[in-house]
Design an enzyme around this catalytic site. Sequence first.
Site, PDB file in Angstrom:
ATOM      1  N   SER A 112      -1.695 -25.065 -12.589  1.00  0.00           N
ATOM      2  CA  SER A 112      -1.007 -26.187 -12.023  1.00  0.00           C
ATOM      3  C   SER A 112      -1.748 -27.353 -12.371  1.00  0.00           C
ATOM      4  O   SER A 112      -1.191 -28.635 -12.884  1.00  0.00           O
ATOM      5  CB  SER A 112      -0.334 -26.247 -10.861  1.00  0.00           C
ATOM      6  OG  SER A 112       0.530 -25.024 -10.757  1.00  0.00           O
ATOM      7  N   LYS A 116       3.735 -19.998   1.083  1.00  0.00           N
ATOM      8  CA  LYS A 116       5.146 -20.337   1.007  1.00  0.00           C
ATOM      9  C   LYS A 116       6.077 -20.405   2.041  1.00  0.00           C
ATOM     10  O   LYS A 116       7.100 -20.763   1.896  1.00  0.00           O
ATOM     11  CB  LYS A 116       5.295 -19.036  -0.341  1.00  0.00           C
ATOM     12  CG  LYS A 116       4.655 -19.633  -1.864  1.00  0.00           C
ATOM     13  CD  LYS A 116       5.361 -18.862  -2.881  1.00  0.00           C
ATOM     14  CE  LYS A 116       5.299 -19.519  -4.038  1.00  0.00           C
ATOM     15  NZ  LYS A 116       5.957 -18.757  -5.079  1.00  0.00           N
ATOM     16  N   ASP A 157      11.264 -22.192  -8.199  1.00  0.00           N
ATOM     17  CA  ASP A 157      11.113 -21.050  -9.048  1.00  0.00           C
ATOM     18  C   ASP A 157      12.370 -20.488  -9.878  1.00  0.00           C
ATOM     19  O   ASP A 157      12.147 -20.365 -10.731  1.00  0.00           O
ATOM     20  CB  ASP A 157      10.590 -19.772  -8.384  1.00  0.00           C
ATOM     21  CG  ASP A 157       9.021 -19.919  -8.124  1.00  0.00           C
ATOM     22  OD1 ASP A 157       8.329 -20.663  -8.807  1.00  0.00           O
ATOM     23  OD2 ASP A 157       8.532 -19.248  -7.122  1.00  0.00           O
ATOM     24  N   ASN A 190      14.125  -1.270  -7.280  1.00  0.00           N
ATOM     25  CA  ASN A 190      12.787  -1.641  -6.652  1.00  0.00           C
ATOM     26  C   ASN A 190      12.114  -0.372  -6.084  1.00  0.00           C
ATOM     27  O   ASN A 190      12.719   0.705  -5.752  1.00  0.00           O
ATOM     28  CB  ASN A 190      12.853  -2.679  -5.498  1.00  0.00           C
ATOM     29  CG  ASN A 190      11.537  -3.115  -5.261  1.00  0.00           C
ATOM     30  OD1 ASN A 190      10.740  -3.851  -5.810  1.00  0.00           O
ATOM     31  ND2 ASN A 190      11.063  -2.915  -3.758  1.00  0.00           N
ATOM     32  N   ARG A 191      10.897  -0.109  -6.225  1.00  0.00           N
ATOM     33  CA  ARG A 191      10.182   1.156  -5.862  1.00  0.00           C
ATOM     34  C   ARG A 191      10.531   1.252  -4.364  1.00  0.00           C
ATOM     35  O   ARG A 191      10.755   2.475  -4.004  1.00  0.00           O
ATOM     36  CB  ARG A 191       8.464   1.026  -6.108  1.00  0.00           C
ATOM     37  CG  ARG A 191       7.671   1.975  -5.611  1.00  0.00           C
ATOM     38  CD  ARG A 191       6.352   1.827  -5.522  1.00  0.00           C
ATOM     39  NE  ARG A 191       5.670   0.565  -4.874  1.00  0.00           N
ATOM     40  CZ  ARG A 191       4.605   0.066  -4.880  1.00  0.00           C
ATOM     41  NH1 ARG A 191       3.712   0.831  -5.529  1.00  0.00           N
ATOM     42  NH2 ARG A 191       4.351  -1.042  -4.253  1.00  0.00           N
ATOM     43  N   PRO A 212      14.368  -0.026   0.275  1.00  0.00           N
ATOM     44  CA  PRO A 212      15.137  -1.007   1.551  1.00  0.00           C
ATOM     45  C   PRO A 212      14.993  -2.522   1.052  1.00  0.00           C
ATOM     46  O   PRO A 212      15.580  -3.364   1.423  1.00  0.00           O
ATOM     47  CB  PRO A 212      14.172  -0.549   2.581  1.00  0.00           C
ATOM     48  CG  PRO A 212      13.763   0.901   2.427  1.00  0.00           C
ATOM     49  CD  PRO A 212      13.772   0.790   0.766  1.00  0.00           C
ATOM     50  N   GLN A 241       9.258 -24.736 -13.368  1.00  0.00           N
ATOM     51  CA  GLN A 241       9.252 -24.883 -11.938  1.00  0.00           C
ATOM     52  C   GLN A 241       8.550 -26.149 -11.702  1.00  0.00           C
ATOM     53  O   GLN A 241       8.907 -26.506 -10.572  1.00  0.00           O
ATOM     54  CB  GLN A 241       8.870 -23.702 -11.247  1.00  0.00           C
ATOM     55  CG  GLN A 241       7.382 -23.092 -11.363  1.00  0.00           C
ATOM     56  CD  GLN A 241       6.305 -24.000 -10.582  1.00  0.00           C
ATOM     57  OE1 GLN A 241       6.570 -24.367  -9.545  1.00  0.00           O
ATOM     58  NE2 GLN A 241       5.263 -24.083 -11.022  1.00  0.00           N
TER      59      GLN A 241
HETATM   60  P1  NAP Z   1       5.646  -9.771  -4.218  1.00  0.00           P
HETATM   61  O1  NAP Z   1       6.487 -10.400  -3.240  1.00  0.00           O
HETATM   62  O2  NAP Z   1       4.298  -9.153  -3.893  1.00  0.00           O
HETATM   63  O3  NAP Z   1       6.515  -8.405  -5.081  1.00  0.00           O
HETATM   64  C1  NAP Z   1       6.025  -7.518  -5.797  1.00  0.00           C
HETATM   65  C2  NAP Z   1       6.882  -6.628  -6.588  1.00  0.00           C
HETATM   66  O4  NAP Z   1       6.103  -5.669  -7.375  1.00  0.00           O
HETATM   67  C3  NAP Z   1       7.642  -5.783  -5.560  1.00  0.00           C
HETATM   68  O5  NAP Z   1       9.001  -5.664  -6.235  1.00  0.00           O
HETATM   69  C4  NAP Z   1       6.979  -4.545  -5.681  1.00  0.00           C
HETATM   70  O6  NAP Z   1       7.468  -3.288  -5.332  1.00  0.00           O
HETATM   71  C5  NAP Z   1       6.514  -4.391  -7.189  1.00  0.00           C
HETATM   72  N1  NAP Z   1       5.171  -3.555  -7.291  1.00  0.00           N
HETATM   73  C6  NAP Z   1       3.965  -4.072  -7.158  1.00  0.00           C
HETATM   74  N2  NAP Z   1       3.149  -2.870  -7.387  1.00  0.00           N
HETATM   75  C7  NAP Z   1       4.005  -1.814  -7.740  1.00  0.00           C
HETATM   76  C8  NAP Z   1       3.987  -0.580  -8.292  1.00  0.00           C
HETATM   77  N3  NAP Z   1       2.873   0.017  -8.463  1.00  0.00           N
HETATM   78  N4  NAP Z   1       5.040   0.151  -8.883  1.00  0.00           N
HETATM   79  C9  NAP Z   1       6.410  -0.346  -8.565  1.00  0.00           C
HETATM   80  N5  NAP Z   1       6.537  -1.494  -8.180  1.00  0.00           N
HETATM   81  C10 NAP Z   1       5.554  -2.543  -7.916  1.00  0.00           C
HETATM   82  O7  NAP Z   1       5.014 -10.712  -5.540  1.00  0.00           O
HETATM   83  P2  NAP Z   1       5.952 -11.749  -6.319  1.00  0.00           P
HETATM   84  O8  NAP Z   1       5.699 -13.104  -5.566  1.00  0.00           O
HETATM   85  O9  NAP Z   1       7.726 -11.601  -6.086  1.00  0.00           O
HETATM   86  O10 NAP Z   1       5.452 -11.996  -7.822  1.00  0.00           O
HETATM   87  C11 NAP Z   1       5.850 -10.651  -8.491  1.00  0.00           C
HETATM   88  C12 NAP Z   1       5.044 -11.019 -10.103  1.00  0.00           C
HETATM   89  O11 NAP Z   1       5.737 -12.461 -10.346  1.00  0.00           O
HETATM   90  C13 NAP Z   1       3.645 -11.402  -9.865  1.00  0.00           C
HETATM   91  O12 NAP Z   1       2.837 -10.993 -11.130  1.00  0.00           O
HETATM   92  C14 NAP Z   1       3.597 -12.948 -10.311  1.00  0.00           C
HETATM   93  O13 NAP Z   1       2.428 -13.390 -10.795  1.00  0.00           O
HETATM   94  C15 NAP Z   1       4.994 -13.087 -11.154  1.00  0.00           C
HETATM   95  N6  NAP Z   1       5.199 -14.718 -10.751  1.00  0.00           N
HETATM   96  C16 NAP Z   1       5.509 -15.453 -12.076  1.00  0.00           C
HETATM   97  C17 NAP Z   1       6.036 -16.539 -11.826  1.00  0.00           C
HETATM   98  C18 NAP Z   1       6.122 -17.513 -13.133  1.00  0.00           C
HETATM   99  O14 NAP Z   1       6.267 -18.658 -12.952  1.00  0.00           O
HETATM  100  N7  NAP Z   1       6.297 -16.873 -14.283  1.00  0.00           N
HETATM  101  C19 NAP Z   1       6.653 -17.087 -10.546  1.00  0.00           C
HETATM  102  C20 NAP Z   1       6.260 -16.289  -9.292  1.00  0.00           C
HETATM  103  C21 NAP Z   1       5.725 -14.801  -9.638  1.00  0.00           C
HETATM  104  P3  NAP Z   1       7.405  -2.953  -3.526  1.00  0.00           P
HETATM  105  O15 NAP Z   1       8.468  -3.689  -3.042  1.00  0.00           O
HETATM  106  O16 NAP Z   1       7.711  -1.530  -3.930  1.00  0.00           O
HETATM  107  O17 NAP Z   1       6.154  -3.202  -3.291  1.00  0.00           O
END
Ligand code: NAP
Length: 277
Positions: free
Chosen positions: A21, A70, A107, A157-158, A161, A252
């Site tokens: 940022s 956040k 976002d 989702n993995r 729930p 964003q």
């Molecule tokens: P989060 O709340 O921690 O969620 C992570 C997600 O990934 C959950 O659905 C989780 O599933 C899944 N996951 C993680 N490891 C896994 C595995 N080994 N197998 C299957 N599923 C798995 O994170 P978030 O904030 O949503 O961010 C997710 C991604 O989006 C990150 O890589 C982040 O950098 C990216 N992002 C990008 C932007 C952008 O501006 N481009 C903005 C925000 C986020 P479970 O629920 O089963 O753990």
Amino acid sequence: MTTPSIPLAGVIGWPASHSRSPALHGHWLRKYGLPGHYVPLEIAPENFEAAFRMLPALGFVGANVTIPYKETVMELADQVSDRATLIGAANTITFGRDGRIHADNTDGYGFIENLRQLAPDWRAEAGPAMVFGAGGAARAVLSSLLNAGVPEVRVSNRTRPRAEKLRADFGNRVQVVDWVQAGNAIEDATTVVNTTSLGMVGKPELRVPLDGLRPGTVVSDIVYTPLETQLLRVAAEQGCTCVDGLGMLLHQAVPGFERWFGQRPEVDEATRAAVLG
Ligand code: NAP
């Protein structure tokens, strides 16, 4: 509260040093010749509330917020936008001249603006969307897809729930698909989005079978390190329209920059280059 002659903004996190940022906002400040600075603000949890409340007195007009604050900032804000409430987290703070703290989440806006820019023929109403993941980013993506008019959003989702919780929160246009069935549910989807961290540098690959992808399907990965994930590589080979995740990060940031510095910035190739640096 007086308006500072050199407005400051920053990204608050713990850590914050990895954030792109400052490069992004710095690029726009230079491009538009505006006075102001945008800095990383690493604030330790034990100092968070006191440091956060001190920012306006130091000349800060606003801030972006990243992990782990956040959700915390929503509790400190005087006003929370509807979309931040729905998503359950805020990423953009504005310190009002009236002394009030406004919290917003941009976002979902960033996601949809990026989609519209990189896939201009995308039509929300064209068919169901398939979303992998049910974390914080999924909530933003889901709310923006539903708001844009997508008739049905399938979430897989993995941890099932968490997907069920999205259905409970966002209503019956959301359908939950078992993680082991995710490959089948992409077959008639016109939009496919990865919101998991799978495919990111240092994380395992997304292993959902992708043979159901059809030419013309719009496929977006919000992971942007690497820019071309395996999902996007396979999608391109199958004739899909690919949308990478960097643009979501850029878009964003637009509402915050405009609110703080008074200029609506453009997201173009030079913006991407500045952030990729
Ligand atoms: P989060 O709340 O921690 O969620 C992570 C997600 O990934 C959950 O659905 C989780 O599933 C899944 N996951 C993680 N490891 C896994 C595995 N080994 N197998 C299957 N599923 C798995 O994170 P978030 O904030 O949503 O961010 C997710 C991604 O989006 C990150 O890589 C982040 O950098 C990216 N992002 C990008 C932007 C952008 O501006 N481009 C903005 C925000 C986020 P479970 O629920 O089963 O753990």
